[in-house]
Enzyme design. Sequence first.
Site, short mmCIF file in Angstrom:
data_model
loop_
_atom_site.label_atom_id
_atom_site.label_comp_id
_atom_site.label_asym_id
_atom_site.label_seq_id
_atom_site.Cartn_x
_atom_site.Cartn_y
_atom_site.Cartn_z
N ARG A 62 -15.32 -6.38 36.88
CA ARG A 62 -16.55 -6.49 36.11
C ARG A 62 -17.25 -7.90 36.05
NH1 ARG A 62 -15.43 -2.65 37.82
NH2 ARG A 62 -15.06 -0.45 36.82
N SER A 91 -19.91 2.68 30.07
CA SER A 91 -18.71 2.14 29.23
C SER A 91 -19.13 1.03 28.47
CB SER A 91 -17.70 1.40 30.43
OG SER A 91 -17.27 2.70 30.75
N GLU A 123 -18.84 -4.49 27.78
CA GLU A 123 -18.98 -4.56 29.40
C GLU A 123 -20.80 -4.45 29.37
OE1 GLU A 123 -16.88 -1.77 31.77
OE2 GLU A 123 -18.67 -1.56 33.04
C1 LIG Z 1 -23.93 7.13 32.66
C2 LIG Z 1 -23.19 5.80 33.22
C3 LIG Z 1 -22.29 5.55 33.91
C4 LIG Z 1 -21.64 4.50 34.67
N1 LIG Z 1 -20.65 4.39 35.18
C5 LIG Z 1 -20.33 3.16 35.70
C6 LIG Z 1 -18.99 2.93 36.28
O1 LIG Z 1 -18.39 4.10 36.69
N2 LIG Z 1 -18.53 1.76 36.97
C7 LIG Z 1 -19.22 0.73 36.63
O2 LIG Z 1 -18.97 -0.34 36.90
N3 LIG Z 1 -20.47 0.75 35.93
C8 LIG Z 1 -21.09 2.11 35.37
N4 LIG Z 1 -22.08 2.12 34.77
C9 LIG Z 1 -22.78 0.81 34.36
C10 LIG Z 1 -24.02 0.55 35.22
O3 LIG Z 1 -24.30 1.51 35.94
C11 LIG Z 1 -23.50 -0.51 36.35
O4 LIG Z 1 -23.01 -1.74 35.84
C12 LIG Z 1 -24.57 -0.87 37.29
O5 LIG Z 1 -24.12 -1.48 38.45
C13 LIG Z 1 -25.59 -1.61 36.70
O6 LIG Z 1 -27.02 -1.69 37.59
P1 LIG Z 1 -28.19 -1.86 36.95
O7 LIG Z 1 -29.17 -2.01 37.89
O8 LIG Z 1 -28.59 -0.78 35.95
O9 LIG Z 1 -28.08 -3.35 36.12
P2 LIG Z 1 -28.93 -3.87 34.70
O10 LIG Z 1 -28.36 -2.99 33.52
O11 LIG Z 1 -30.23 -3.63 34.88
O12 LIG Z 1 -28.18 -5.22 34.87
C14 LIG Z 1 -27.01 -5.49 34.36
C15 LIG Z 1 -26.81 -6.77 34.69
O13 LIG Z 1 -26.90 -7.22 36.43
C16 LIG Z 1 -27.93 -8.17 36.44
N5 LIG Z 1 -28.65 -7.87 37.45
C17 LIG Z 1 -29.41 -6.69 37.79
N6 LIG Z 1 -30.07 -6.96 39.02
C18 LIG Z 1 -29.95 -8.18 39.48
C19 LIG Z 1 -30.30 -8.98 40.70
N7 LIG Z 1 -30.79 -8.17 41.67
N8 LIG Z 1 -29.72 -9.97 40.94
C20 LIG Z 1 -28.93 -10.72 39.85
N9 LIG Z 1 -28.59 -9.98 38.66
C21 LIG Z 1 -28.87 -8.72 38.57
C22 LIG Z 1 -28.75 -8.31 35.06
O14 LIG Z 1 -29.29 -9.29 34.89
C23 LIG Z 1 -27.65 -8.10 33.96
O15 LIG Z 1 -26.96 -8.92 33.62
C24 LIG Z 1 -22.65 3.17 34.19
C25 LIG Z 1 -23.74 3.28 33.35
C26 LIG Z 1 -24.02 4.52 32.90
C27 LIG Z 1 -25.48 4.45 32.22
#
Ligand SMILES: Cc1cc2nc3c(=O)[nH]c(=O)nc-3n(C[C@H](O)[C@H](O)[C@H](O)COP(=O)(O)OP(=O)(O)OC[C@H]3O[C@@H](n4cnc5c(N)ncnc54)[C@H](O)[C@@H]3O)c2cc1C
Length: 313
Positions: A172, A220, A298
Site C-alpha cells: 500500500r 479498509s 490506510e
Molecule cells: C468499497 C471499497 C473497497 C476497496 N477495496 C480495496 C481493495 O481491495 N484493495 C485496495 O488496495 N484498496 C481498496 N480500496 C481503496 C481504494 O479503492 C484504492 O486505494 C484506490 O486505488 C484509490 O483510488 P482513487 O482514485 O479512489 O484514489 P483517491 O482516494 O482519490 O486518492 C488516493 C491517493 O492516491 C493519490 N492519487 C490519486 N490519483 C493520483 C494520480 N493520478 N497521481 C498521483 N497520485 C494520485 C491521492 O493523492 C491520494 O493520496 C477500496 C475502497 C472502497 C471504497
Amino acid sequence: MNIAWLKRLPCGSVRENAPLAKRTWLKVGGAAQVLFIPEDAKDLALVLRQYPVDAPLFCLGVGSNTLIRDGGITALVVQLGGGFAEIHQLDGHRLQTGARGRSVQVAKKAAEWGLGGLSFLAGIPGSIGGALAMNAGAYGGEIFDQLESIQWMDRGGVIHHLPKSELEHGYRHCGLKEGIFISAVFCCPCRVPAELQAEIAAVQQRRAETQPVGVATGGSTFVNPMQDSPITGDRRHAWQWIDAAGCRGMRVGGAEISEKHCNFMINAGGASAADFEILAETVRERVRAQFGIELQWEIRREGIPARHEAESV
Ligand SMILES: Cc1cc2nc3c(=O)[nH]c(=O)nc-3n(C[C@H](O)[C@H](O)[C@H](O)COP(=O)(O)OP(=O)(O)OC[C@H]3O[C@@H](n4cnc5c(N)ncnc54)[C@H](O)[C@@H]3O)c2cc1C
C-alpha cells in the site's frame, strides 16, 4: 490564492470553493479552495508550468481512499478529467490506460482482450492513478504485479516515463511523492476471455458477500499490521484486531464501524469527517490498549478540520 491567471488559461475546468464531499466515497468534508479538472496532459502541463512548485497541490483520484476534512483543502486540487480515462490494447500482451481510467473498467477491458492478471482490480473502486499511488491490491494481487511502466508529470509540467523497476513500491505504498501519474502500461499473460470474465464475477461476488455494498464507505480504514501482538503473540488482519477489541458496530455521530466488515467505516447518515476521525482514533486506542498493536491508517486524510474545531483546540 489569486487564480485570475488560471481562469484566463484555456485549460479545462477551474472552480473556486468547490465542494468535494460528493467527489469522495465517504461523502464528507469541505471544499477545495480551487478545483482544477484538466481534460488532457496539455491542460495539466499548461497550469503546472505556471503554478509555483512550492505552492500547495493535491491530486484527487476518484476519492475512494480519501477522507477530506470538514474545513476543506487550502490548495489547488487537481482531479484528472475524461481525457485521462482512455483504455487501449497495445498488442497481444499489453494495455495502456490513462490514470483516470477506473480500475474496474481496466479489469473488464483486460478480460475482453484476453489479458490476464488484472481481474482483482474488478473489486477496487478507484482510478488507476489512485491504485498506483496506493499500490492497491486484493486477493494476493497488486497493481504493480503486471505493471510495465508509467508516465507521470512533475510539478514543472514535464512528462517522465518510468519502467516499473525504477519506481519504489511496497505494501500500500508507492515512492512517487511529488508528481501526478498520467498513464500506465500493463504487460499481461494471455488468457481465455471467458475464464477472466468468470474470475471477475467471482471477485465481485466475494466482495458483495464480505463487504458493505450500496453505502458510503472508504474501504479498509487501516493497513494490515505486519507485527505480532506483544500481548497475544500472534499476527492478525486489522479487522480481526478491531473485532477482538469489541469495536464492530461502534458509532460516533453518523460514522459507524461496519457490522459486515469491521475494517470498513460507513457513513450511516449525516456523518462529518470529524466523526470518522474520532471513531477511527477510538478504535486505534482500544486496539493499542488491549493488544499493543499500532494500527496505521490506510485511508488518506487530507485538508483541515472545520474552523470551530480548530479554534476550540
Ligand atoms: C468499497 C471499497 C473497497 C476497496 N477495496 C480495496 C481493495 O481491495 N484493495 C485496495 O488496495 N484498496 C481498496 N480500496 C481503496 C481504494 O479503492 C484504492 O486505494 C484506490 O486505488 C484509490 O483510488 P482513487 O482514485 O479512489 O484514489 P483517491 O482516494 O482519490 O486518492 C488516493 C491517493 O492516491 C493519490 N492519487 C490519486 N490519483 C493520483 C494520480 N493520478 N497521481 C498521483 N497520485 C494520485 C491521492 O493523492 C491520494 O493520496 C477500496 C475502497 C472502497 C471504497
